[in-house]
Design a protein around this motif. Structure first.
Motif, PDB file in Angstrom:
ATOM      1  N   GLN A  32      53.889 114.258   9.861  1.00 48.41           N
ATOM      2  CA  GLN A  32      55.109 114.580  10.611  1.00 48.41           C
ATOM      3  C   GLN A  32      55.454 113.451  11.587  1.00 48.41           C
ATOM      4  O   GLN A  32      56.614 113.057  11.709  1.00 48.41           O
ATOM      5  CB  GLN A  32      54.939 115.912  11.367  1.00 48.41           C
ATOM      6  CG  GLN A  32      56.236 116.430  11.963  1.00 48.41           C
ATOM      7  CD  GLN A  32      57.289 116.678  10.896  1.00 48.41           C
ATOM      8  OE1 GLN A  32      57.035 117.259   9.853  1.00 48.41           O
ATOM      9  NE2 GLN A  32      58.492 116.198  11.141  1.00 48.41           N
ATOM     10  N   LEU A  33      54.426 112.909  12.269  1.00 50.27           N
ATOM     11  CA  LEU A  33      54.650 111.780  13.180  1.00 50.27           C
ATOM     12  C   LEU A  33      55.155 110.554  12.423  1.00 50.27           C
ATOM     13  O   LEU A  33      56.062 109.855  12.884  1.00 50.27           O
ATOM     14  CB  LEU A  33      53.354 111.437  13.921  1.00 50.27           C
ATOM     15  CG  LEU A  33      52.936 112.406  15.030  1.00 50.27           C
ATOM     16  CD1 LEU A  33      51.542 112.038  15.559  1.00 50.27           C
ATOM     17  CD2 LEU A  33      53.949 112.393  16.162  1.00 50.27           C
ATOM     18  N   GLU A  34      54.579 110.293  11.250  1.00 49.73           N
ATOM     19  CA  GLU A  34      55.000 109.144  10.434  1.00 49.73           C
ATOM     20  C   GLU A  34      56.442 109.316   9.959  1.00 49.73           C
ATOM     21  O   GLU A  34      57.228 108.377   9.973  1.00 49.73           O
ATOM     22  CB  GLU A  34      54.054 108.970   9.243  1.00 49.73           C
ATOM     23  CG  GLU A  34      54.299 107.735   8.415  1.00 49.73           C
ATOM     24  CD  GLU A  34      54.176 106.446   9.203  1.00 49.73           C
ATOM     25  OE1 GLU A  34      54.829 105.468   8.808  1.00 49.73           O
ATOM     26  OE2 GLU A  34      53.460 106.399  10.223  1.00 49.73           O
ATOM     27  N   ILE A  35      56.792 110.537   9.540  1.00 45.65           N
ATOM     28  CA  ILE A  35      58.174 110.818   9.103  1.00 45.65           C
ATOM     29  C   ILE A  35      59.135 110.619  10.262  1.00 45.65           C
ATOM     30  O   ILE A  35      60.202 110.006  10.114  1.00 45.65           O
ATOM     31  CB  ILE A  35      58.277 112.259   8.529  1.00 45.65           C
ATOM     32  CG1 ILE A  35      57.561 112.328   7.179  1.00 45.65           C
ATOM     33  CG2 ILE A  35      59.720 112.685   8.402  1.00 45.65           C
ATOM     34  CD1 ILE A  35      57.371 113.738   6.661  1.00 45.65           C
ATOM     35  N   THR A  36      58.765 111.110  11.435  1.00 47.98           N
ATOM     36  CA  THR A  36      59.617 110.964  12.625  1.00 47.98           C
ATOM     37  C   THR A  36      59.782 109.486  12.991  1.00 47.98           C
ATOM     38  O   THR A  36      60.895 109.038  13.295  1.00 47.98           O
ATOM     39  CB  THR A  36      58.999 111.730  13.821  1.00 47.98           C
ATOM     40  OG1 THR A  36      58.850 113.104  13.455  1.00 47.98           O
ATOM     41  CG2 THR A  36      59.860 111.628  15.056  1.00 47.98           C
ATOM     42  N   ARG A  37      58.655 108.735  12.958  1.00 47.71           N
ATOM     43  CA  ARG A  37      58.703 107.306  13.280  1.00 47.71           C
ATOM     44  C   ARG A  37      59.580 106.552  12.271  1.00 47.71           C
ATOM     45  O   ARG A  37      60.421 105.726  12.646  1.00 47.71           O
ATOM     46  CB  ARG A  37      57.285 106.724  13.269  1.00 47.71           C
ATOM     47  CG  ARG A  37      57.205 105.273  13.766  1.00 47.71           C
ATOM     48  CD  ARG A  37      55.820 104.682  13.530  1.00 47.71           C
ATOM     49  NE  ARG A  37      55.483 104.590  12.123  1.00 47.71           N
ATOM     50  CZ  ARG A  37      55.987 103.691  11.270  1.00 47.71           C
ATOM     51  NH1 ARG A  37      56.868 102.819  11.681  1.00 47.71           N
ATOM     52  NH2 ARG A  37      55.615 103.683  10.003  1.00 47.71           N
ATOM     53  N   ALA A  38      59.430 106.861  10.989  1.00 43.43           N
ATOM     54  CA  ALA A  38      60.223 106.198   9.945  1.00 43.43           C
ATOM     55  C   ALA A  38      61.711 106.532  10.108  1.00 43.43           C
ATOM     56  O   ALA A  38      62.574 105.654   9.956  1.00 43.43           O
ATOM     57  CB  ALA A  38      59.734 106.613   8.557  1.00 43.43           C
ATOM     58  N   ALA A  39      62.009 107.777  10.434  1.00 46.78           N
ATOM     59  CA  ALA A  39      63.404 108.178  10.629  1.00 46.78           C
ATOM     60  C   ALA A  39      64.003 107.459  11.832  1.00 46.78           C
ATOM     61  O   ALA A  39      65.162 107.011  11.791  1.00 46.78           O
ATOM     62  CB  ALA A  39      63.499 109.690  10.816  1.00 46.78           C
ATOM     63  N   ALA A  40      63.217 107.318  12.899  1.00 49.13           N
ATOM     64  CA  ALA A  40      63.693 106.606  14.089  1.00 49.13           C
ATOM     65  C   ALA A  40      63.954 105.140  13.772  1.00 49.13           C
ATOM     66  O   ALA A  40      64.960 104.561  14.206  1.00 49.13           O
ATOM     67  CB  ALA A  40      62.680 106.742  15.226  1.00 49.13           C
ATOM     68  N   ALA A  43      67.114 104.895  11.699  1.00 47.93           N
ATOM     69  CA  ALA A  43      68.299 105.087  12.544  1.00 47.93           C
ATOM     70  C   ALA A  43      68.563 103.846  13.387  1.00 47.93           C
ATOM     71  O   ALA A  43      69.711 103.413  13.535  1.00 47.93           O
ATOM     72  CB  ALA A  43      68.107 106.308  13.440  1.00 47.93           C
ATOM     73  N   SER A  44      67.483 103.245  13.915  1.00 48.41           N
ATOM     74  CA  SER A  44      67.627 102.040  14.727  1.00 48.41           C
ATOM     75  C   SER A  44      68.164 100.880  13.888  1.00 48.41           C
ATOM     76  O   SER A  44      69.037 100.133  14.332  1.00 48.41           O
ATOM     77  CB  SER A  44      66.271 101.675  15.326  1.00 48.41           C
ATOM     78  OG  SER A  44      66.361 100.484  16.059  1.00 48.41           O
ATOM     79  N   ALA A  45      67.654 100.736  12.672  1.00 48.43           N
ATOM     80  CA  ALA A  45      68.126  99.663  11.773  1.00 48.43           C
ATOM     81  C   ALA A  45      69.594  99.882  11.404  1.00 48.43           C
ATOM     82  O   ALA A  45      70.385  98.937  11.386  1.00 48.43           O
ATOM     83  CB  ALA A  45      67.265  99.620  10.518  1.00 48.43           C
ATOM     84  N   ALA A  46      69.959 101.131  11.143  1.00 43.26           N
ATOM     85  CA  ALA A  46      71.352 101.441  10.796  1.00 43.26           C
ATOM     86  C   ALA A  46      72.269 101.133  11.976  1.00 43.26           C
ATOM     87  O   ALA A  46      73.363 100.582  11.802  1.00 43.26           O
ATOM     88  CB  ALA A  46      71.480 102.907  10.385  1.00 43.26           C
ATOM     89  N   GLN A  47      71.811 101.469  13.182  1.00 42.62           N
ATOM     90  CA  GLN A  47      72.610 101.201  14.377  1.00 42.62           C
ATOM     91  C   GLN A  47      72.759  99.695  14.592  1.00 42.62           C
ATOM     92  O   GLN A  47      73.849  99.211  14.910  1.00 42.62           O
ATOM     93  CB  GLN A  47      71.951 101.853  15.597  1.00 42.62           C
ATOM     94  CG  GLN A  47      72.764 101.709  16.867  1.00 42.62           C
ATOM     95  CD  GLN A  47      72.103 102.381  18.060  1.00 42.62           C
ATOM     96  OE1 GLN A  47      70.969 102.823  17.970  1.00 42.62           O
ATOM     97  NE2 GLN A  47      72.814 102.450  19.161  1.00 42.62           N
ATOM     98  N   ALA A  48      71.667  98.949  14.399  1.00 37.47           N
ATOM     99  CA  ALA A  48      71.721  97.489  14.553  1.00 37.47           C
ATOM    100  C   ALA A  48      72.657  96.876  13.518  1.00 37.47           C
ATOM    101  O   ALA A  48      73.447  95.975  13.830  1.00 37.47           O
ATOM    102  CB  ALA A  48      70.320  96.900  14.415  1.00 37.47           C
TER     103      ALA A  48
END
Length: 125
Positions: A32-40, A43-48
């Motif tokens: 769950q932590l890995e999924i959350t980290r990957a999603a973050a 999202a950060s890459a998409a925003q950049a």
């Protein structure tokens, strides 16, 4: 003795069950932590990427505006130069016409003077 073995076996099964449950819970939490980290990260890459796209669009529009302004300025300078050249050419033509008229008048005066002088010479003889 059999009862003790059965109790020991039950205790071992219960202990193994608790250990397996603990491992499963730990793995589930890690996933769950890995999924959350990957999603973050995603999202950060998409925003950049969106920010870079916005910056590029802004730069393109700014450059187009600058180029358009420069083009307009150059066109205005060329139009002014053309107008100035036409005015100078018109003034020169006017001066040339005036000089031509002055030469014609001077020529006429010279001819009159020559005629007067010829008449004076003729009369003096």
């Amino acid at each position: 003795s059999q009862s003790n073995d059965q109790v020991s076996l039950s205790a071992a099964v219960a202990s193994e069950y608790l250990r397996a449950s603990s491992v499963e819970s730990s793995v589930s939490t890690s996933l769950q932590l890995e999924i959350t980290r990957a999603a973050a990260q995603e999202a950060s890459a998409a925003q950049a990427q969106q920010q870079m796209s916005n910056d590029l669009s802004t730069s393109v529009v700014s450059e187009q505006t600058r180029a358009s302004t420069a083009e307009g300025s150059i066109a205005a300078v060329l139009a002014q130069e053309s107008s100035s050249t036409a005015a100078i050419t018109g003034t020169q033509s006017s001066h040339i016409a005036s000089l031509d008229a002055s030469v014609a008048v001077a020529s006429s005066i010279a001819n009159n003077n020559a005629a007067i002088l010829a008449a004076e010479i003729s009369r003096a003889q």
